[in-house]
Design a protein around this motif. Structure first.
Motif, PDB file in Angstrom:
ATOM      1  N   TYR A 227       0.826  -1.201   0.000  1.00 36.28           N
ATOM      2  CA  TYR A 227       0.000   0.000   0.000  1.00 36.28           C
ATOM      3  C   TYR A 227       0.865   1.258   0.000  1.00 36.28           C
ATOM      4  CZ  TYR A 227      -4.710  -1.922   0.504  1.00 36.28           C
ATOM      5  OH  TYR A 227      -5.918  -2.534   0.265  1.00 36.28           O
ATOM      6  N   THR A 228       2.060   1.159   0.570  1.00 32.16           N
ATOM      7  CA  THR A 228       2.970   2.305   0.565  1.00 32.16           C
ATOM      8  C   THR A 228       3.361   2.666  -0.862  1.00 32.16           C
ATOM      9  OG1 THR A 228       3.834   1.769   2.759  1.00 32.16           O
ATOM     10  CG2 THR A 228       5.215   3.151   1.351  1.00 32.16           C
ATOM     11  N   GLU A 229       3.648   1.649  -1.688  1.00 29.14           N
ATOM     12  CA  GLU A 229       3.966   1.937  -3.089  1.00 29.14           C
ATOM     13  C   GLU A 229       2.780   2.586  -3.784  1.00 29.14           C
ATOM     14  OE1 GLU A 229       5.155  -0.294  -7.285  1.00 29.14           O
ATOM     15  OE2 GLU A 229       5.783  -1.188  -5.379  1.00 29.14           O
ATOM     16  N   LEU A 230       1.575   2.067  -3.532  1.00 29.96           N
ATOM     17  CA  LEU A 230       0.386   2.667  -4.122  1.00 29.96           C
ATOM     18  C   LEU A 230       0.213   4.111  -3.668  1.00 29.96           C
ATOM     19  CD1 LEU A 230      -2.284  -0.181  -4.000  1.00 29.96           C
ATOM     20  CD2 LEU A 230      -1.606   1.109  -6.023  1.00 29.96           C
ATOM     21  N   GLY A 231       0.513   4.370  -2.390  1.00 29.42           N
ATOM     22  CA  GLY A 231       0.360   5.709  -1.851  1.00 29.42           C
ATOM     23  C   GLY A 231       1.323   6.714  -2.440  1.00 29.42           C
TER      24      GLY A 231
ATOM     25  N   GLU B 136      -3.005  13.120   1.877  1.00 29.24           N
ATOM     26  CA  GLU B 136      -2.967  14.550   1.590  1.00 29.24           C
ATOM     27  C   GLU B 136      -2.705  15.396   2.843  1.00 29.24           C
ATOM     28  OE1 GLU B 136      -6.436  15.759  -0.651  1.00 29.24           O
ATOM     29  OE2 GLU B 136      -6.429  13.855  -1.734  1.00 29.24           O
ATOM     30  N   GLU B 137      -2.807  14.774   4.020  1.00 29.09           N
ATOM     31  CA  GLU B 137      -2.548  15.490   5.276  1.00 29.09           C
ATOM     32  C   GLU B 137      -1.207  15.066   5.897  1.00 29.09           C
ATOM     33  OE1 GLU B 137      -6.285  15.847   7.768  1.00 29.09           O
ATOM     34  OE2 GLU B 137      -7.045  14.607   6.120  1.00 29.09           O
ATOM     35  N   LEU B 138      -0.438  14.258   5.160  1.00 31.51           N
ATOM     36  CA  LEU B 138       0.853  13.770   5.631  1.00 31.51           C
ATOM     37  C   LEU B 138       1.982  14.591   5.023  1.00 31.51           C
ATOM     38  CD1 LEU B 138       2.439  11.505   7.173  1.00 31.51           C
ATOM     39  CD2 LEU B 138       2.387  10.200   5.029  1.00 31.51           C
ATOM     40  N   GLN B 139       2.898  15.052   5.858  1.00 33.79           N
ATOM     41  CA  GLN B 139       4.052  15.806   5.375  1.00 33.79           C
ATOM     42  C   GLN B 139       5.031  14.857   4.675  1.00 33.79           C
ATOM     43  OE1 GLN B 139       5.597  17.552   8.949  1.00 33.79           O
ATOM     44  NE2 GLN B 139       3.714  18.695   9.385  1.00 33.79           N
ATOM     45  N   ARG B 140       5.539  15.253   3.507  1.00 30.64           N
ATOM     46  CA  ARG B 140       6.504  14.471   2.727  1.00 30.64           C
ATOM     47  C   ARG B 140       6.102  12.982   2.673  1.00 30.64           C
ATOM     48  NH1 ARG B 140      12.094  14.953   5.106  1.00 30.64           N
ATOM     49  NH2 ARG B 140      12.754  14.203   3.052  1.00 30.64           N
ATOM     50  N   PRO B 141       4.947  12.662   2.084  1.00 32.19           N
ATOM     51  CA  PRO B 141       4.466  11.273   2.102  1.00 32.19           C
ATOM     52  C   PRO B 141       5.424  10.283   1.463  1.00 32.19           C
ATOM     53  CG  PRO B 141       3.222  12.631   0.545  1.00 32.19           C
ATOM     54  CD  PRO B 141       4.051  13.565   1.359  1.00 32.19           C
ATOM     55  N   GLU B 142       6.194  10.716   0.453  1.00 41.81           N
ATOM     56  CA  GLU B 142       7.122   9.795  -0.205  1.00 41.81           C
ATOM     57  C   GLU B 142       8.217   9.313   0.737  1.00 41.81           C
ATOM     58  OE1 GLU B 142       8.779  13.862  -0.468  1.00 41.81           O
ATOM     59  OE2 GLU B 142       6.813  12.965  -0.836  1.00 41.81           O
ATOM     60  N   VAL B 143       8.473  10.070   1.816  1.00 42.86           N
ATOM     61  CA  VAL B 143       9.484   9.691   2.815  1.00 42.86           C
ATOM     62  C   VAL B 143       8.831   9.140   4.075  1.00 42.86           C
ATOM     63  CG1 VAL B 143      11.343  10.549   4.306  1.00 42.86           C
ATOM     64  CG2 VAL B 143      11.146  11.378   1.946  1.00 42.86           C
ATOM     65  N   ASN B 144       7.851   9.848   4.590  1.00 40.66           N
ATOM     66  CA  ASN B 144       7.273   9.505   5.888  1.00 40.66           C
ATOM     67  C   ASN B 144       6.329   8.311   5.840  1.00 40.66           C
ATOM     68  OD1 ASN B 144       8.602  11.509   7.347  1.00 40.66           O
ATOM     69  ND2 ASN B 144       7.055  13.049   6.867  1.00 40.66           N
ATOM     70  N   LEU B 145       5.700   8.057   4.688  1.00 40.57           N
ATOM     71  CA  LEU B 145       4.778   6.918   4.602  1.00 40.57           C
ATOM     72  C   LEU B 145       5.500   5.588   4.806  1.00 40.57           C
ATOM     73  CD1 LEU B 145       1.890   5.983   4.128  1.00 40.57           C
ATOM     74  CD2 LEU B 145       2.291   6.103   1.664  1.00 40.57           C
ATOM     75  N   PRO B 146       6.553   5.272   4.049  1.00 40.88           N
ATOM     76  CA  PRO B 146       7.237   3.983   4.288  1.00 40.88           C
ATOM     77  C   PRO B 146       7.918   3.913   5.649  1.00 40.88           C
ATOM     78  CG  PRO B 146       8.421   5.286   2.632  1.00 40.88           C
ATOM     79  CD  PRO B 146       7.112   5.971   2.868  1.00 40.88           C
ATOM     80  N   ARG B 147       8.510   5.009   6.106  1.00 42.82           N
ATOM     81  CA  ARG B 147       9.190   4.992   7.412  1.00 42.82           C
ATOM     82  C   ARG B 147       8.204   4.719   8.537  1.00 42.82           C
ATOM     83  NH1 ARG B 147      13.349  10.205   7.176  1.00 42.82           N
ATOM     84  NH2 ARG B 147      14.812   9.316   5.642  1.00 42.82           N
TER      85      ARG B 147
END
Length: 474
Positions: free
Chosen positions: A68-72, A233-244
């Motif tokens: 799901y992180t890749e999809l996000g 859309e409410e997450l800061q820097r999703p490309e970094v913070n989502l997987p971490r």
């Protein structure tokens, strides 16, 4: 020179890495670890098999979350499964996803957590029997209304509550783990007896139905691994913070769950654990004596934090579906001052309270899991499709194609196993309810039939609730 058009309302990026970890792990650590161990053990029949189930469900949750992180990062929009299925497969399957998550999956999850809060709050007042059903349902309704009020009023307060309650619940689980370690060194500990080679898997049941139901209960305890995908859309820097956030949170939770289950088995025999209505309270009574009520409070606070996270993300599904034209326009609006999707949150509250009336914890969890994993399978197949057909899409985060294939197989097993082995009419009812969405989709979504009455009602509610349409925050 032409004047610029006024910029519409946008949801703010209030969630950082710590907030992301808190939302994932804080939602996962809720009622499940305090309510599900006895059900997992009852389904598989042995202490060793139950620990294997807890480990495997943690692995499944981690692999699914990474997919799901890749999809996000490919589709950086809020809405989770709904928005992914909409962008990959189109409007029709996306509508069925929306209607199911808004009317079944999210309300069922909220109702189950509220019931667990109510049972733990009322347990100390009824030490020798189960609390009356009316008391449990009323306390659960109060919990839902309180969480709804918090989320409607202020996003930052909801995030802070999530972080604070995460710390509290991790401390509570750590206390259970330490208590179990202490018990291991006492002669009264039953852990060695429970996990001896000849006893660990004695009486284990391996039918498709029992394994499927055990996985349902275990994965219920990990529910929340997908939470950040609903608020991208409410997450800061999703490309970094989502997987971490996903990797840190799920690793923490899986380790804690295994240790907590071992701790339960240090003081209870499998029979005692299966007969317990609130396993953490039973553990507390055996280890803490007259102070056992502390575990009721800890479990209730833990479930409240999880309820807050589920409610936060659940309202966004409704909000995004309405923004894409799959729900009434009023649900796609945000409060003009607080910038919260208050109409969607209020609607989610109403549906959750309706679901609460007839439901009980175990059946709610089973139907929640059956329905949710059906749509998770569709979403995962979409990721496989994008990997094969559209490899050129930008991917800040990427997983090997074998991961979504493995999780898709697990999802298909979870959907089909209980139906094939021991079919129940309730699964047919859930399936018919999902398909009945066609009655709404064909006239109102596909053919855009919208009576004037609905427009007038939207205007009235917009003025009454002080809301306005909100734009995407990309």
């Amino acid at each position: 020179m032409a004047d610029k058009e006024p910029e519409g309302l946008k949801m703010k990026r209030e969630i950082g890495l710590i907030g992301g970890i808190a939302f994932v792990s804080g939602t996962m650590i809720g009622s499940g670890i305090f309510m599900s161990p006895q059900f997992v053990l009852a389904y598989v029949g042995s202490a060793g098999a139950s620990l294997v189930i807890w480990a495997l469900t943690g692995v499944v949750a981690m692999l699914a979350a990474l997919c799901y992180t890749e999809l996000g990062t490919i589709i950086p929009e809020s809405g989770g499964d709904f928005i992914y299925i909409l962008r990959i497969y189109g409007s029709c399957p996306a509508f069925f996803t929306a209607i199911t998550f808004i009317l079944v999956v999210r309300p069922f999850g909220i109702a189950a957590m509220a019931i667990s809060i109510a049972e733990y709050i009322s347990a100390p007042f009824y030490p020798d029997c189960h609390p009356p059903l009316i008391v449990v349902k009323c306390a659960a309704a109060v919990a839902i209304l309180l969480v709804s009020l918090i989320n409607v009023l202020n996003v930052r307060v909801a995030i802070r509550i999530q972080v604070i309650f995460l710390v509290a619940k991790v401390l509570a689980l750590t206390f259970i783990v330490i208590g179990g370690i202490v018990e291991v060194f006492r002669s009264s500990s039953v852990l060695v007896e429970n996990l001896r080679v000849e006893n660990a898997f004695k009486g284990a049941q391996y039918s498709l139905s029992t394994l499927g139901m055990a996985f349902y209960q275990g994965l219920w305890s990990y529910a929340g691994w997908y939470n950040l995908n609903y608020v991208t859309e409410e997450l800061q820097r999703p490309e970094v913070n989502l997987p971490r956030a996903v990797v840190i949170a799920i690793s923490l939770v899986t380790g804690l769950y295994l240790l907590v289950n071992v701790s339960y088995l240090t003081v209870m025999t499998p029979k005692e654990l299966m007969s317990s209505s609130a396993v953490a309270v039973t553990w507390g009574n055996k280890v803490l004596g007259s102070w056992g009520w502390i575990m009721s409070v800890a479990a209730a606070l833990s479930a409240f934090g999880s309820l807050n996270g589920t409610f936060f993300s659940g309202g966004r599904v409704c909000f995004v579906a309405a923004r894409e034209g799959h729900m009434p326009d009023i649900l796609a609006m945000a409060h003009v001052h607080r910038l919260t999707p208050s109409p969607a949150l209020i609607f989610t509250t109403i549906v959750s309270l309706i679901v609460l009336i007839p439901g009980d914890f175990q059946s709610i969890v089973n139907y929640f899991s059956f329905t949710a994993w059906f749509f998770y399978a569709i979403t995962l197949s979409g990721l496989i499709y994008l990997k094969v057909k559209k490899p050129e899409l930008p991917r800040p985060y990427k997983v090997p194609i074998v991961l979504p294939i493995l999780v898709l197989i697990a999802a298909i097993f979870l959907v089909l196993a209980p139906i094939i082995d021991t079919p129940q009419i309730e699964y047919l009812y859930v399936s018919l309810f999902i398909l009945s969405g066609a009655i709404i989709y064909v006239p109102f979504i596909h053919y855009k039939l919208c009576p004037g009455l609905l427009t007038k009602l939207t205007v009235f509610l917009q003025l009454f609730l002080e809301v306005a349409p909100a734009e995407k925050n990309l």
